[in-house]
Design an enzyme around this catalytic site. Sequence first.
Site, PDB file in Angstrom:
ATOM      1  N   SER A 191       0.970   3.825  -3.050  1.00 15.11           N
ATOM      2  CA  SER A 191       0.538   5.208  -2.822  1.00 15.11           C
ATOM      3  C   SER A 191       1.628   6.189  -3.216  1.00 15.11           C
ATOM      4  O   SER A 191       1.349   7.241  -3.809  1.00 15.11           O
ATOM      5  CB  SER A 191       0.141   5.407  -1.355  1.00 15.11           C
ATOM      6  OG  SER A 191       1.258   5.368  -0.481  1.00 15.11           O
TER       7      SER A 191
ATOM      8  N   ALA B 228       0.834  -1.208   0.000  1.00 15.37           N
ATOM      9  CA  ALA B 228       0.000   0.000   0.000  1.00 15.37           C
ATOM     10  C   ALA B 228       0.863   1.250   0.000  1.00 15.37           C
ATOM     11  O   ALA B 228       0.616   2.188  -0.762  1.00 15.37           O
ATOM     12  CB  ALA B 228      -0.937  -0.005   1.209  1.00 15.37           C
ATOM     13  N   TYR B 229       1.867   1.262   0.851  1.00 16.96           N
ATOM     14  CA  TYR B 229       2.765   2.413   0.920  1.00 16.96           C
ATOM     15  C   TYR B 229       3.469   2.612  -0.422  1.00 16.96           C
ATOM     16  O   TYR B 229       3.512   3.725  -0.958  1.00 16.96           O
ATOM     17  CB  TYR B 229       3.794   2.214   2.032  1.00 16.96           C
ATOM     18  CG  TYR B 229       4.714   3.388   2.244  1.00 16.96           C
ATOM     19  CD1 TYR B 229       4.280   4.519   2.928  1.00 16.96           C
ATOM     20  CD2 TYR B 229       6.023   3.368   1.769  1.00 16.96           C
ATOM     21  CE1 TYR B 229       5.116   5.604   3.117  1.00 16.96           C
ATOM     22  CE2 TYR B 229       6.868   4.449   1.956  1.00 16.96           C
ATOM     23  CZ  TYR B 229       6.415   5.563   2.635  1.00 16.96           C
ATOM     24  OH  TYR B 229       7.248   6.634   2.821  1.00 16.96           O
ATOM     25  N   SER B 230       3.997   1.521  -0.983  1.00 18.26           N
ATOM     26  CA  SER B 230       4.706   1.621  -2.265  1.00 18.26           C
ATOM     27  C   SER B 230       3.791   2.108  -3.374  1.00 18.26           C
ATOM     28  O   SER B 230       4.158   2.981  -4.168  1.00 18.26           O
ATOM     29  CB  SER B 230       5.297   0.254  -2.637  1.00 18.26           C
ATOM     30  OG  SER B 230       6.217  -0.196  -1.662  1.00 18.26           O
TER      31      SER B 230
END
Length: 249
Positions: free
Chosen positions: A159, A155-157
């Site tokens: 986003s 998710a972080y990557s």
Amino acid sequence: MTTYPGRFDGRAAIVTGGASGLGKAAAARIVAEGGKVVLWDLNAEALETAKAETGASGVVALDVSNLDAVKAAAAQSKDILGRIDILINSAGITGATVPVWEFPVDSWLKVMEINLNGTFYTCREVIPFMLENGYGRIVNVASVAGKEGNPNASAYSASKAGVIGFTKSLGKELATKGVIVNALTPATFESPILAQLPPSQVEYMKGKIPMGRLGIVDESAAMVTFMASEECSFTTASTFDTSGGRTTF
């Protein structure tokens, strides 16, 4: 911290995620170099401390994933500052640290809402003030994870990859309007956000850095404030790297 007195004379900035970490460090530099700043953050108590420590002109406690709150905060900040020349989007969260097939849907959605949608909302509401002045600098804090992808941080990557793509599009839209838009892609640096991650994940990311160490927040703050200054005048829709050699593209 090396400062450049007068570099931000007459300039006014909004810094999201301004209560700690990179946002707070960048805000302190802008104030030290003659500018005015309003800090945005979800943590109201930390905001008051950051205001005293940075010399900010004001603070707004809000969730950047709430569009109505962002609209109100932008108008309030304009009232406090008189004008808005600079927007630094530093608010962000990491989300869960698990494989995709175990990733909680609510964590995925929250990361996207804050990291990507929040960046869109703030730009959408602040840019009209910049267009009024015919001048602006927008710095969107992305990550090397948005270029390379970190395992167990989908998710972080995703986003942060979205923030990079959004920056490229927005920078081109504003290229002839006096508003410069760029993204920063730092590798892992010492910051309160690391508390959201297990030590094993931090060590993994540190091991990917050729310099063999984590970054220092002032190193990225120095790059951010260059990107937010008048000196950054012929680079837009691009990324600036502070990754210790991890990414070279």
